[in-house]
Enzyme design. Structure first.
Site, PDB file in Angstrom:
ATOM      1  CB  ALA A 536      -0.918  -0.003   1.222  1.00 34.98           C
ATOM      2  CB  CYS A 537       1.526   3.770  -2.185  1.00 32.76           C
ATOM      3  SG  CYS A 537       0.128   3.988  -3.302  1.00 32.76           S
ATOM      4  CB  SER A 555      -3.540   6.672   1.874  1.00 36.92           C
ATOM      5  OG  SER A 555      -4.844   6.534   2.381  1.00 36.92           O
ATOM      6  CG  HIS A 556      -5.058   2.151  -3.067  1.00 36.83           C
ATOM      7  ND1 HIS A 556      -5.387   0.950  -2.494  1.00 36.83           N
ATOM      8  CD2 HIS A 556      -5.674   2.146  -4.282  1.00 36.83           C
ATOM      9  CE1 HIS A 556      -6.147   0.244  -3.321  1.00 36.83           C
ATOM     10  NE2 HIS A 556      -6.332   0.954  -4.412  1.00 36.83           N
ATOM     11  CG  ASN A 557      -5.310   1.858   3.892  1.00 29.96           C
ATOM     12  OD1 ASN A 557      -4.504   2.724   3.553  1.00 29.96           O
ATOM     13  ND2 ASN A 557      -5.835   1.812   5.099  1.00 29.96           N
TER      14      ASN A 557
END
Length: 705
Positions: A536-537, A555-557
């Protein structure tokens, strides 16, 4: 004059080769992307294995006599745009890839007649085709206008591309060979008659070298922006911007191709060692140092192309291309496995190991170079090494260099034309009201529901929505399966935004990017804890918003199937927000129900507030804030661009120096009329909206006191 026309036609068909090859992965990627799993269409990847058929003597003779057959097949890859159904377009691209690879392989095999220069002309045309492809993509902001994922609606020049291809094909079919004696000699013997030039290359390392060469050119140098994005590491910018510095990539390629006739130098171990240092820098070091390493590697790969292709031409065609193309496919899959490890068999073995792929590429490239050196450079007793194969007629070299460097000049011209838009200062919306509008959108790699590139429609939606800062998730398209392109360039240039591409492709994420009307003072790219699933980022940026620093997170979980990952990632995001003293906006993909455990970790431990805690119809995307006056919140439908909606929040920013320590949020709902028109969300999305985008869930924006 005839020779020049023939060379230009061959170079354009080589451009078709690179067009079809670079579109195959993109078209294949569409299927698992939208089916959320393996569908069977992925077998199209192996369409490039067609050259193994040259092991059949009858087919080899047929293609030798009728070169137009394989060239005509390659055109299926660019004619495929006319098919509306994605599956049919993919089939057309697969046929085109098979034809393009057959055309290359048969040209290498047919044109290896000693002393004629025909093989060199074929190689030079192939190299010129790559340079033309890269230069054209610089004009079209990293897209190839002839791809089958382009059409008239999204900026494609497909009809023009097909028309030019038909002219080139007509030239190939109708040209009268001036080397009929050489053609007869090629039929009688696989290799030239002289003893020195009959030296065959070791076919196994030659094949591996060809696979590594094709992979290196495709994965790193089929677009001018790839190397720059590999070196990108956030703000303050410490590396090159794609505009104008992408022109250096094209220049390095052209310089390497121009030096390819210096076989002894190009195939030396010292030059390979220098290139290996460049590959190491590109893989491990951000900024200008990494970019410089990429330029050195570009010059090296281009310089050895001629030698490796000569070695391949001197090897048995069927098995050599079987090894070469299979190795290329292995490297392509490995290049995908490093980021898609959670979804593929054996994925953990290559998890986040781009360095392994680069090492394998450099080692097998060197194997091919050594095989080429052994067959192309002779060393009589007591004498210096000399090239067995001459560099070809100087007129051919001059013609090839003229076309190649013309492509370089055109590429720099594209950079000059785009530079004003790429460097203009963005102007925020509603500065007198001190507003900031923030949005989040998961764009599914800029590939819409029907397998067309979607940035035109993304640009239209963003233009209508008027966000000051917007996060895009699933945004990293600098991979073979996404077309090796950077669609954020076009968004930022046409709409006037600063852009942070997010974690570079060598960081092994699916990408999160940010555009901003406000200066980006600082941005940090976070790789969130992901012990089980995909990496993730997040981008944590500080913006200068109307004279006040405001922090933003994009963000992208991870996925629902990995609860440990999601909890750890959410905890880390909460820590980042908790430790900041600035007003804060969170926009991210959380994957949780409202008021569930991860929701509470995010909002409570992060010391932020939900933009609308009464909105219970959420699962993926969320917006939070702190230290700002919330004005409104809206949800806009996705249209047919992706599978996820747009969420947008509007906030008023405190004055510089204003104390916000005692700030508390208000959750009182008000009518739109409570605010002046400058505070309102766009009316274009009311009712049925526009282009499939409209306010949904609540049917209209919500406003707060």
């Amino acid at each position: 004059m005839h020779a020049t026309r023939h060379f230009v036609a061959d170079a354009y068909l080589a451009f078709v080769f690179w067009t079809v090859l670079t579109s195959l992965g993109l078209c294949i990627w569409y299927v698992p992307l939208w089916h959320m799993g393996i569908s069977g269409y992925e077998v199209a990847l192996f369409a490039d294995m067609a050259p193994v058929l040259l092991g059949i003597p009858a087919l080899r003779r047929l293609l030798r006599r009728h070169r137009g057959i394989s060239a005509a097949l390659s055109l299926a890859g660019i004619v495929a745009y006319a098919a509306a159904r994605p599956e049919r377009r993919l089939l057309g691209v697969a046929v085109g890839t098979a034809g393009a690879m057959l055309a290359l392989a048969s040209a290498l095999y047919e044109d290896r007649v000693a002393g004629s220069g025909r093989l060199d002309r074929a190689i030079q045309a192939w190299e010129a085709g790559l340079l033309l492809s890269v230069a054209l993509r610089m004009f079209f902001q990293t897209n190839n206008p002839v791809w089958p994922t382009m059409n008239a609606a999204n900026g494609g020049w497909n009809k023009t591309g097909v028309a030019l291809a038909l002219l080139a094909l007509a030239d190939v079919v109708t040209r009268r060979s001036d080397e009929q004696a050489e053609a007869r000699a090629a039929k009688r013997a696989d290799l030239p008659a002289s003893a020195s030039s009959q030296r065959r290359a070791a076919w196994m390392p030659a094949g591996l070298g060809f696979g590594a060469l094709l992979f290196a050119l495709h994965s790193l140098y089929s677009d001018s922006a790839i190397v720059g994005r590999w070196a990108w590491d956030g703000y303050p910018a410490t590396g090159p911007a794609p505009v104008p510095w992408g022109g250096l990539v094209l220049t390095a390629l052209a310089a390497g191709f121009s030096a390819g006739h210096r076989v002894e130098l190009a195939t030396g171990m010292l030059w390979w060692g220098v290139a290996s240092a460049g590959a190491c820098a590109l893989t491990l070091v951000p900024g200008w140092a990494g970019f410089a390493g990429g330029l050195v590697l570009a010059a090296y790969v281009a310089s050895v192309a001629r030698s490796i292709l000569h070695a391949v031409a001197r090897s048995p065609p069927g098995r050599t291309f079987l090894v070469g193309v299979m190795w290329y496919n292995v490297l392509v899959l490995a290049h995908v496995w490093v980021v898609a490890y959670e979804f593929v068999p054996g994925g953990p073995l290559l998890r986040e190991r781009t360095w392994v792929v680069m090492l394998a590429t450099m080692l097998t490239l060197y194997a091919g170079v050594r095989a080429a050196r052994a067959s192309l450079v002779a060393r009589p007793a007591g004498a210096r090494r000399t090239a067995v194969v001459p560099a070809g007629p100087r007129s051919d070299r001059r013609r090839a260099r003229a076309l190649g460097w013309t492509a370089v000049v055109l590429g720099w011209g594209a950079m000059a034309l785009r530079l004003p838009a790429a460097t203009r200062t963005p102007v925020p919306f509603h500065a007198p009201e001190r507003l900031i509008t923030a949005a989040i959108w998961t764009v599914h790699f800029d590939l819409d529901n029907d397998m067309w590139l979607a940035e035109n429609r993304i640009i239209d939606a963003v233009r209508d929505l008027q966000p000051d800062v917007m996060g895009f998730l699933e945004s990293d398209t600098e991979r073979i399966i996404m077309g090796q392109r950077d669609w954020t360039q076009r968004v930022s240039e046409e709409l006037g935004y600063y852009v942070d591409y997010g974690p570079s492709p060598r960081k092994h994420t699916w990408g999160c990017a940010m555009i901003s009307k406000f200066p980006i003072v600082n941005s940090t790219h976070h790789l969130l804890p992901s012990p089980v699933g995909e990496l993730a980022c997040a981008i944590h940026a500080t913006l200068d918003v109307h004279g006040r620093p405001v922090d933003v997170i994009i963000s992208h979980n991870g996925q629902e199937e990995n609860p440990l990952d999601r909890r750890l990632q959410t905890t880390e995001l909460a820590r980042i927000m908790r430790e900041s003293q600035n007003p804060f906006i969170f926009t991210g993909y959380v994957v949780t129900k409202p008021h569930a455990e991860n929701y509470k970790i995010l909002y409570d431990q992060g010391r932020i507030h939900d933009i609308d805690p009464t909105d219970s119809d959420r699962w993926c995307q969320y917006i939070g804030y702190r230290g700002l006056k919330r004005v409104g919140y809206a949800r806009v439908s996705r249209g047919t661009i992706t599978d996820t909606e747009i969420q947008v929040g509007k906030f008023a920013v405190p004055l510089p120096g204003e104390d916000i320590s005692a700030w508390k949020p208000s959750y009182k709902r008000v009518d739109e009329a409570h605010y002046a028109p400058e505070y309102h969300f766009p009316k274009v999305f009311r009712g049925k909206g526009v282009r499939g985008h409209f306010y949904h869930v609540f049917k209209e924006p919500r406003y707060f006191d």
